[in-house]
Design a protein around this motif. Sequence first.
Motif, PDB file in Angstrom:
ATOM      1  N   TYR A  37       0.824  -1.220   0.000  1.00 48.76           N
ATOM      2  CA  TYR A  37       0.000   0.000   0.000  1.00 48.76           C
ATOM      3  C   TYR A  37       0.853   1.264   0.000  1.00 48.76           C
ATOM      4  N   LEU A  38       2.167   1.076   0.106  1.00 47.20           N
ATOM      5  CA  LEU A  38       3.094   2.199   0.239  1.00 47.20           C
ATOM      6  C   LEU A  38       3.723   2.483  -1.122  1.00 47.20           C
ATOM      7  N   ASP A  39       3.810   3.765  -1.496  1.00 48.13           N
ATOM      8  CA  ASP A  39       4.504   4.115  -2.744  1.00 48.13           C
ATOM      9  C   ASP A  39       5.891   3.474  -2.730  1.00 48.13           C
ATOM     10  N   ALA A  40       6.270   2.907  -3.876  1.00 43.36           N
ATOM     11  CA  ALA A  40       7.513   2.132  -3.951  1.00 43.36           C
ATOM     12  C   ALA A  40       8.737   2.959  -3.552  1.00 43.36           C
ATOM     13  N   ARG A  41       8.681   4.266  -3.817  1.00 43.63           N
ATOM     14  CA  ARG A  41       9.877   5.072  -3.504  1.00 43.63           C
ATOM     15  C   ARG A  41      10.138   5.165  -1.999  1.00 43.63           C
ATOM     16  N   PHE A  42       9.197   4.712  -1.180  1.00 38.75           N
ATOM     17  CA  PHE A  42       9.413   4.751   0.276  1.00 38.75           C
ATOM     18  C   PHE A  42       9.785   3.379   0.854  1.00 38.75           C
ATOM     19  N   HIS A  43       9.973   2.373  -0.042  1.00 42.07           N
ATOM     20  CA  HIS A  43      10.235   1.023   0.466  1.00 42.07           C
ATOM     21  C   HIS A  43      11.537   0.939   1.259  1.00 42.07           C
ATOM     22  N   ARG A  44      12.555   1.696   0.824  1.00 45.10           N
ATOM     23  CA  ARG A  44      13.821   1.650   1.563  1.00 45.10           C
ATOM     24  C   ARG A  44      13.636   2.243   2.976  1.00 45.10           C
ATOM     25  N   ASP A  45      12.907   3.369   3.040  1.00 47.99           N
ATOM     26  CA  ASP A  45      12.625   3.958   4.352  1.00 47.99           C
ATOM     27  C   ASP A  45      11.808   2.984   5.219  1.00 47.99           C
ATOM     28  N   PHE A  46      10.936   2.244   4.552  1.00 45.69           N
ATOM     29  CA  PHE A  46      10.092   1.296   5.274  1.00 45.69           C
ATOM     30  C   PHE A  46      10.938   0.188   5.900  1.00 45.69           C
ATOM     31  N   ASP A  47      11.933  -0.279   5.156  1.00 42.01           N
ATOM     32  CA  ASP A  47      12.824  -1.306   5.709  1.00 42.01           C
ATOM     33  C   ASP A  47      13.544  -0.787   6.956  1.00 42.01           C
ATOM     34  N   GLU A  48      13.981   0.460   6.876  1.00 42.57           N
ATOM     35  CA  GLU A  48      14.633   1.058   8.049  1.00 42.57           C
ATOM     36  C   GLU A  48      13.680   1.142   9.232  1.00 42.57           C
ATOM     37  N   PHE A  49      12.454   1.540   8.924  1.00 43.60           N
ATOM     38  CA  PHE A  49      11.440   1.654   9.977  1.00 43.60           C
ATOM     39  C   PHE A  49      11.194   0.295  10.635  1.00 43.60           C
ATOM     40  N   THR A 116       0.873  -4.101  14.719  1.00 42.04           N
ATOM     41  CA  THR A 116       0.131  -3.573  13.572  1.00 42.04           C
ATOM     42  C   THR A 116       0.322  -2.067  13.439  1.00 42.04           C
ATOM     43  N   ALA A 117       1.472  -1.593  13.854  1.00 42.11           N
ATOM     44  CA  ALA A 117       1.738  -0.154  13.744  1.00 42.11           C
ATOM     45  C   ALA A 117       1.751   0.264  12.281  1.00 42.11           C
ATOM     46  N   ALA A 118       1.106   1.378  11.982  1.00 40.16           N
ATOM     47  CA  ALA A 118       1.138   1.916  10.619  1.00 40.16           C
ATOM     48  C   ALA A 118       2.561   2.391  10.318  1.00 40.16           C
ATOM     49  N   PRO A 119       2.935   2.442   9.027  1.00 38.57           N
ATOM     50  CA  PRO A 119       4.315   2.794   8.662  1.00 38.57           C
ATOM     51  C   PRO A 119       4.739   4.145   9.226  1.00 38.57           C
ATOM     52  N   PHE A 120       5.974   4.236   9.644  1.00 41.16           N
ATOM     53  CA  PHE A 120       6.618   5.490  10.060  1.00 41.16           C
ATOM     54  C   PHE A 120       5.966   6.117  11.293  1.00 41.16           C
ATOM     55  N   GLY A 121       5.283   5.315  12.095  1.00 40.92           N
ATOM     56  CA  GLY A 121       4.758   5.821  13.360  1.00 40.92           C
ATOM     57  C   GLY A 121       3.589   6.785  13.221  1.00 40.92           C
ATOM     58  N   VAL A 122       2.801   6.628  12.147  1.00 40.77           N
ATOM     59  CA  VAL A 122       1.700   7.572  11.937  1.00 40.77           C
ATOM     60  C   VAL A 122       0.361   7.066  12.470  1.00 40.77           C
ATOM     61  N   GLY A 123       0.365   6.024  13.281  1.00 40.74           N
ATOM     62  CA  GLY A 123      -0.901   5.527  13.850  1.00 40.74           C
ATOM     63  C   GLY A 123      -1.365   6.430  14.979  1.00 40.74           C
ATOM     64  N   LEU A 124      -1.702   5.809  16.109  1.00 43.33           N
ATOM     65  CA  LEU A 124      -2.190   6.607  17.244  1.00 43.33           C
ATOM     66  C   LEU A 124      -1.128   7.582  17.745  1.00 43.33           C
ATOM     67  N   GLY A 125       0.126   7.290  17.429  1.00 44.82           N
ATOM     68  CA  GLY A 125       1.196   8.188  17.855  1.00 44.82           C
ATOM     69  C   GLY A 125       1.438   9.337  16.894  1.00 44.82           C
ATOM     70  N   LEU A 126       0.612   9.469  15.880  1.00 41.81           N
ATOM     71  CA  LEU A 126       0.745  10.544  14.880  1.00 41.81           C
ATOM     72  C   LEU A 126       1.052  11.860  15.579  1.00 41.81           C
ATOM     73  N   SER A 127       2.134  12.482  15.148  1.00 35.30           N
ATOM     74  CA  SER A 127       2.617  13.662  15.870  1.00 35.30           C
ATOM     75  C   SER A 127       2.909  14.792  14.893  1.00 35.30           C
ATOM     76  N   GLY A 128       2.740  16.022  15.373  1.00 37.09           N
ATOM     77  CA  GLY A 128       2.896  17.185  14.507  1.00 37.09           C
ATOM     78  C   GLY A 128       4.287  17.342  13.930  1.00 37.09           C
ATOM     79  N   ASP A 129       5.295  16.768  14.594  1.00 39.18           N
ATOM     80  CA  ASP A 129       6.661  16.944  14.106  1.00 39.18           C
ATOM     81  C   ASP A 129       7.131  15.779  13.246  1.00 39.18           C
ATOM     82  N   GLN A 130       6.190  14.936  12.851  1.00 42.38           N
ATOM     83  CA  GLN A 130       6.461  13.863  11.898  1.00 42.38           C
ATOM     84  C   GLN A 130       7.121  14.433  10.641  1.00 42.38           C
ATOM     85  N   ASP A 131       8.099  13.695  10.095  1.00 42.49           N
ATOM     86  CA  ASP A 131       8.646  14.082   8.795  1.00 42.49           C
ATOM     87  C   ASP A 131       7.502  14.180   7.785  1.00 42.49           C
ATOM     88  N   PRO A 132       7.360  15.329   7.103  1.00 42.74           N
ATOM     89  CA  PRO A 132       6.174  15.519   6.248  1.00 42.74           C
ATOM     90  C   PRO A 132       6.050  14.491   5.124  1.00 42.74           C
TER      91      PRO A 132
END
Lengths: 438, 438
Positions: A37-49, A116-132
């Motif tokens: 479900y994630l744009d392919a260009r973010f797959h490397r970041d996803f592996d890090e996550f 079952t955390a959403a990618p990059f910590g954007v689930g319930l922990g969604l925070s204003g200082d998240q990388d845009p």
Amino acid sequence: MTDPHDTEEPRQGFAEPYVIVSSDCHAGLPTEEYRPYLDARFHRDFDEFLGGRERRREEMTRLGIRNEAFADRWFSDNEEGLRGGWDPARRLKELDGDGVAAEVVFPDADAVDSRTAAPFGVGLGLSGDQDPELGMAGAQAHNRWLADFVSGNPERHCGVALLPVTGEVDRVVAEIHRAKESGLGALMIPSMWVDKAPYHDRRYDPVWAAAAACAMPVLTHSGAAPRDEYGDHLGIYVSEVTWWPARPLWFLLWSGVFERHPGLRFGVAESGCWWLPNLLWFMDRLYLGAHGGKKLSPFAELKRPPHEYLDRQIFVCATNTKRRELAQRYEIGVDNILWGSDFPHPEGTWPDTRGWLARTFHDIPVAETRRMLGLAAAEVFGFDTTKLAPLARRIGPTPADLGQDPDQRAVEASWARSREAGRHWLTGHDFPTLGVTP
Amino acid sequence: MTDPHDTEEPRQGFAEPYVIVSSDCHAGLPTEEYRPYLDARFHRDFDEFLGGRERRREEMTRLGIRNEAFADRWFSDNEEGLRGGWDPARRLKELDGDGVAAEVVFPDADAVDSRTAAPFGVGLGLSGDQDPELGMAGAQAHNRWLADFVSGNPERHCGVALLPVTGEVDRVVAEIHRAKESGLGALMIPSMWVDKAPYHDRRYDPVWAAAAACAMPVLTHSGAAPRDEYGDHLGIYVSEVTWWPARPLWFLLWSGVFERHPGLRFGVAESGCWWLPNLLWFMDRLYLGAHGGKKLSPFAELKRPPHEYLDRQIFVCATNTKRRELAQRYEIGVDNILWGSDFPHPEGTWPDTRGWLARTFHDIPVAETRRMLGLAAAEVFGFDTTKLAPLARRIGPTPADLGQDPDQRAVEASWARSREAGRHWLTGHDFPTLGVTP
């Protein structure tokens, strides 16, 4: 606020089952399955996550939010039911078992081990200082999956899109429209803006306008908090984790957002509602006091007292309402309290929702119970109760199942003094009157 | 908590005047007059600070905290009495007029125009990110002046020393002892640590130990808040300015500070007490729930439930208590509520304290009124009520002056149900019972 006691609709009979809507449930894929479900260009970041999962678990364990022994028992006791966090067929079975006809679906099915955390910590922990960039990518991945997930039974699910609202406004507005078109029905914004613009800022006006135009309620949900201030003291976290999601309420209110956007609805989820009567009393007194014969008010952006905005546009997804909170419902407003099961989280009422409802609502008037357990939520989130009625007749508990008294006249009389005092600062009573009269 | 209904002391007669102690008053020199109390090496910094006054006033005006028209009227209407902010003889006259026998003295006499701000912003706005050198210099200047100020009538004043607690621990501890020896009786710490160590940090243990050893209660007072987040929206500021001074309470509690320092007393001033019942209910449930048959608790630093620490070590200087708050006094604990006049601030009860007390306390039992208006504060701050009694007989209002009913048996009966339910989560009642029974 609709007063259930003044309604002209014919009352539903005592034997009629409740149409129950849970205003706070959770769903999410096992994290690694978000990849398609994630744009392919973010797959490397996803592996890090994914690689950082163990470190994040250790942090949760240190603060005491995660407890190894409890986690092991929870997963072994509930293995099958927990699959309902991402398996639609299993989910319906669990909702039916609980008597829940419809639900509002927030992220993060697994609150115990964050599997079952959403990618990059954007689930319930969604925070204003998240990388845009990553924030929007992660949110969109979850939102796409969630739209698929609810599409099988749209009349039973309202999916909540993740909205990293502190990012670029045009992209945020575009995501609102995309989410709406994909079948989602509400928007979750971060509780904390952190170093970004607070929610009184006019930069957000196009966002609130789009949410109102799409009839998508905007929500915060408990989870985020300034954890780096807490050391390893769980009690500190729990004592204030409900304040942070409530905080945007008074930022929106005093900056006139509800006046400028009368179609906007705003809700605070899983933060209880015990704090609301004091806040409302405090804000009403402040506003009404400043308007006592003075020409100029420091609150010129409001055209009416805070409680009018509350009743028109604000609500709480109060989740597993406590008896203490129910005693304060005439101050909060019966129609502003939306019950929720919190399925499949362990602090919720699943899988014993029926028993829990009986223990909690047995002496509450049936007409009010109907509002809090479902009808108010159906109005806020746009569920069609006509479509839900046949299902509710099959699965819904009746007032008798909740141990409620067929002599509703006596039940209503026991609450009459409390109801009459209501919001005592508006009704000429100088004390609150809480509790039943024996 | 002393239960005034169980006391074995003979009750004071209905005709006996109240010994009134205001737990929240303010005094401070016109800012420029602090110069002789300031170490000479800071005089140049002091000139710079004085030069910034106009800018600070503009900021206050922009946020709406300062109102030009109101300020003009306030100063012209109360010119003489306001001199009591720094003139001891005038002050006693004002206290006498209000029926106040003794008082706790916080900084910043002038809350309208900040003309008596302590040097370098260390008054009510004392903040954790204060420059350590200037902060301690400003605090010591105020503390020296205040010690002089209270020395004329030490039995009537408890001076609150300013304590920039986030600075170097040895210097902070030394200032506690210096303040004690100079005749001051309590310590005010910043509500917000900002970028410094939160108050759960063990670095503060020597500070809490010194405060306990000196029998100096530690206090926060409303004033500081993250104003840069509020834009020009006064309502946002007012809605949360009471939360920030309350916040240290749960940081101290959950990190075991009250367990490690049983002699420490902690109070929150001028932040109301309406928030305390919910907080206590929430924290008690959290603690007691975690101890239900489980061996390991995440709250190992506590040895008893939160309400026991509250009753032993925590109090609120509730200032001009609201009727809504008085209705909740059996949850808060009668002995934990310390009334205050807030003299000479306009949001307080001065110069009409007698009238205000009658409007607010007329139907509250006399025995409880005696505790909240003075006896509880006398115990916390170490006032000698024997010495105050003759003065109170001359200036103090009587229960009849407050419009209280000589038939105290009937008054107590009207509150019996509420008192019996008390902290309902501890007494087997599942609802709060608030308000009088007619």
